[in-house]
Design an enzyme around this catalytic site. Sequence first.
Site, mmCIF file in Angstrom:
data_model
loop_
_atom_site.group_PDB
_atom_site.id
_atom_site.type_symbol
_atom_site.label_atom_id
_atom_site.label_comp_id
_atom_site.label_asym_id
_atom_site.label_seq_id
_atom_site.Cartn_x
_atom_site.Cartn_y
_atom_site.Cartn_z
ATOM 1 C CG ASP A 192 -0.271 0.011 2.546
ATOM 2 O OD1 ASP A 192 0.971 0.184 2.602
ATOM 3 O OD2 ASP A 192 -0.965 -0.142 3.574
ATOM 4 C CD GLU A 244 7.248 2.682 0.702
ATOM 5 O OE1 GLU A 244 7.509 2.903 -0.468
ATOM 6 O OE2 GLU A 244 7.961 3.060 1.636
ATOM 7 C CD GLU A 279 7.866 9.725 6.895
ATOM 8 O OE1 GLU A 279 8.461 9.228 7.885
ATOM 9 O OE2 GLU A 279 7.986 9.272 5.743
HETATM 10 C C1 BGC Z 1 6.051 6.099 3.346
HETATM 11 C C2 BGC Z 1 5.719 6.192 1.865
HETATM 12 C C3 BGC Z 1 6.537 7.262 1.193
HETATM 13 C C4 BGC Z 1 8.011 7.132 1.529
HETATM 14 C C5 BGC Z 1 8.823 8.306 1.019
HETATM 15 C C6 BGC Z 1 7.539 5.953 3.515
HETATM 16 O O1 BGC Z 1 7.841 5.909 4.868
HETATM 17 O O2 BGC Z 1 5.390 4.996 3.915
HETATM 18 O O3 BGC Z 1 4.360 6.492 1.683
HETATM 19 O O4 BGC Z 1 6.332 7.185 -0.175
HETATM 20 O O5 BGC Z 1 8.188 7.047 2.917
HETATM 21 O O6 BGC Z 1 8.343 9.509 1.522
#
Ligand code: BGC
Length: 393
Positions: free
Chosen positions: A167, A170, A326
């Site tokens: 998903d 990931e 994030e």
């Molecule tokens: C997230 C992803 C994202 C990636 C890069 C991962 O930790 O689960 O959704 O694409 O980081 O930002």
Amino acid sequence: MTTRIDSDILASLAAHSVELIATLQHPSGAYPASPTFSAYTGYSWFRDGAFIADAMSAANEVDSASRFFDWCETILIDRRAQIEAIEQAEAAGTPLDNAQMLATRFTFDGHEGNDEWWDFQTDGYGTWVWAVVTHARRHDFTPARWGEGIELSVRYLLATWQRPCFDWWEEYEAERHVSTLGCVIAGLNAAADSGVLSSEMEQQARGAAAEALELIQTQGVRDGHLVKWLHSEAVDGSLAALISPLAVVDGTSPLGTATAARIDAELSVDGGVHRYIGDTFYGGGQWPLLSCMLGLAFAAGGDSAKARQQLEWAAHTVTPQRFLPEQVDDHLLDATRVPEWLERWGTVATPLLWSHAMYVRLAVELGEYTPPAWGESTSLAAESHHGNEREIV
Ligand code: BGC
């Protein structure tokens, strides 16, 4: 609840975010996920990048968005043989295994890189097509420049969209995720509307999108709202994107309003949205990009006051260096799981370009940030860089 933030401060953070993204975009067109975070350094994701490009497009950074789409298209053209092999095996009833599918992220110069990743994820191939067609429509030109990349993506999605895959986060490779299907639907419909496909492929794209939508509506809804994967009961913060910006679900429909309300009730604490109940990544904190997506969903449902509160919450997460992370740890789902991630990958990815992008996208949507007209943006970015720097408090 967070204290109210004045509009000029919200706008300043949006202008700064646009400038930051523009500065960090690689000459190849790739948007780095995060310039400094150990596990992401050197890579660009189709998923993150497509949403970043959509935000830059909405902020009238037309050339920046176009260059990202060029990067996507080059990657697809370079993998034409791989896509054809996937297509042929699928048609022959002997599908290739997940390890032979397209990757999720690429190095800036367009390679898979040498690091292991949770690679088979179809959402990004739909999202970039949706983003590029939306970009062309928004700025009133034809997406024909990316016709080859759009066509290859459609062929790849037609051959793979039914398969379970990792998903957005990931994870959960064995499931069929509603957010992933939403991205596929948005991409296939956008491609079908783009005018760049043959009429046969246009029909196939529309047919698959309709089938995927039916699947979501029949197996991806519980108690009137979308759920994380087919037949599950939980919600996921990413589902808000299906309402807006992807517009797969009408924000004013019963399904749209119930989905936004359920995410709000189950995953949001004061406006800060968790990915899903049970998330343990860095303890399962709150993600500004998801707060902004929920804000977009509220706006699509007509509640701009709630949408603005989401923007404010995201603005409150900015660091003294004016980076959006994030996630933040104000409210963790499982604090005992923080140390293992700190040890494995270091501190949380900061800045995360996707966070800045969703902030910009919501600020533009709400009229809190009025971007300069196409072509004038560089001077504004320079101006905001040299003066007018404001701390968010
Ligand atoms: C997230 C992803 C994202 C990636 C890069 C991962 O930790 O689960 O959704 O694409 O980081 O930002």
